[in-house]
Design an enzyme around this catalytic site. Sequence first.
Site, PDB file in Angstrom:
ATOM      1  N   LYS A 103       0.344  -1.100  -0.353  1.00  0.00           N
ATOM      2  CA  LYS A 103       0.130  -0.292   0.110  1.00  0.00           C
ATOM      3  C   LYS A 103       0.918   1.367  -0.312  1.00  0.00           C
ATOM      4  CE  LYS A 103      -1.972  -1.973   3.419  1.00  0.00           C
ATOM      5  NZ  LYS A 103      -2.252  -1.592   5.132  1.00  0.00           N
ATOM      6  N   GLY A 126      -8.157   3.825  11.024  1.00  0.00           N
ATOM      7  CA  GLY A 126      -8.889   2.018  10.817  1.00  0.00           C
ATOM      8  C   GLY A 126      -8.663   1.813   8.700  1.00  0.00           C
ATOM      9  N   THR A 127      -7.738   2.773   8.581  1.00  0.00           N
ATOM     10  CA  THR A 127      -7.964   2.071   6.752  1.00  0.00           C
ATOM     11  C   THR A 127      -7.909   1.337   6.933  1.00  0.00           C
ATOM     12  OG1 THR A 127      -7.922   4.699   6.580  1.00  0.00           O
ATOM     13  CG2 THR A 127      -6.903   3.542   4.779  1.00  0.00           C
ATOM     14  N   GLY A 128      -6.637   0.651   6.851  1.00  0.00           N
ATOM     15  CA  GLY A 128      -5.972  -0.172   6.744  1.00  0.00           C
ATOM     16  C   GLY A 128      -6.566  -2.174   6.939  1.00  0.00           C
ATOM     17  N   CYS A 129      -6.909  -1.189   8.354  1.00  0.00           N
ATOM     18  CA  CYS A 129      -8.256  -2.802   9.265  1.00  0.00           C
ATOM     19  C   CYS A 129      -9.240  -3.096   7.870  1.00  0.00           C
ATOM     20  CB  CYS A 129      -8.825  -2.000   9.474  1.00  0.00           C
ATOM     21  SG  CYS A 129      -7.513  -1.903  11.537  1.00  0.00           S
TER      22      CYS A 129
END
Length: 287
Positions: A177, A228-231
Amino acid sequence: MTTIVLTVAGSDPSGGAGIQADLKTFAALGAYGCAVLTSLTAQSTQGVTGVLPVPAAFVREQVETLVADLDVAATKIGMLGTAEVARTVGDLCRSGSLPRVVLDPVMVSTAGSRLLDEDAIEEVRSMLPHVAAITPNLPEAAVLLGLDPEAQAGDVATMRDQALALRGLGAERVLLKGGHLGAEQAHGAADLDSDAADLGGDAVDVWADADGLTELRTPRVDTPHTHGTGCTLSSAITALVPVRDTWIEAVTDAKDWLTGALEHGRDLAIGHGPGPVHHAWRQHHHP
């Protein structure tokens, strides 16, 4: 038939990351979500003030009890916290107990709080050959590759090299990412020699699998609400891969959905730090 997907991750009481974000994502994308907790956190949009690990033996018991009953189609692994929990979850991956695993190697929160013990890094690294896909950000990729944190990728060419290097560690599929790359470029536009200066308004991720490398570009969303974008992205991939023909189709659709969730995060006004993305944006804006 109902698609059942599992998250193995930590709890975020503010609701924007961890298992709470995963379950919201699963529901938003039409999957039935279940969850195994690896740790409790005391956390808000402003940071993490405490972490209480779940004993590794009880993490195993949660998984074994669950998969004996539910037909789980895919699994997202997030925050593991301790070496003991990472080792136990790694053993479950090696034994085939956890199907179609998407590993998000969570090490540091959006707000900068460390979420993985130093001695757990090698355990996470040893999991790479035993999961279906990994979704590291640039700092996490550098750690997994044993590089100095300062050696994280600073341009797309280096991202491509590092995605291949992660495949070399045994990872079957890698979504590297590039969000951190864009953030640095936004604050350091003078670096015109880097090919990252060609990013324009796009966020660029690199997908690596047995077929080679693919650059995935989506419009960059200028927002502080990224908690919390990655989760959320890893759980979106987990929800979609059982109902898509290919992994790259699931990843592309997950990224498109996340772009909308980021765009609508400002509608929520949650907390005083970086707010969460809007997991229910489609339901609210596209009845």
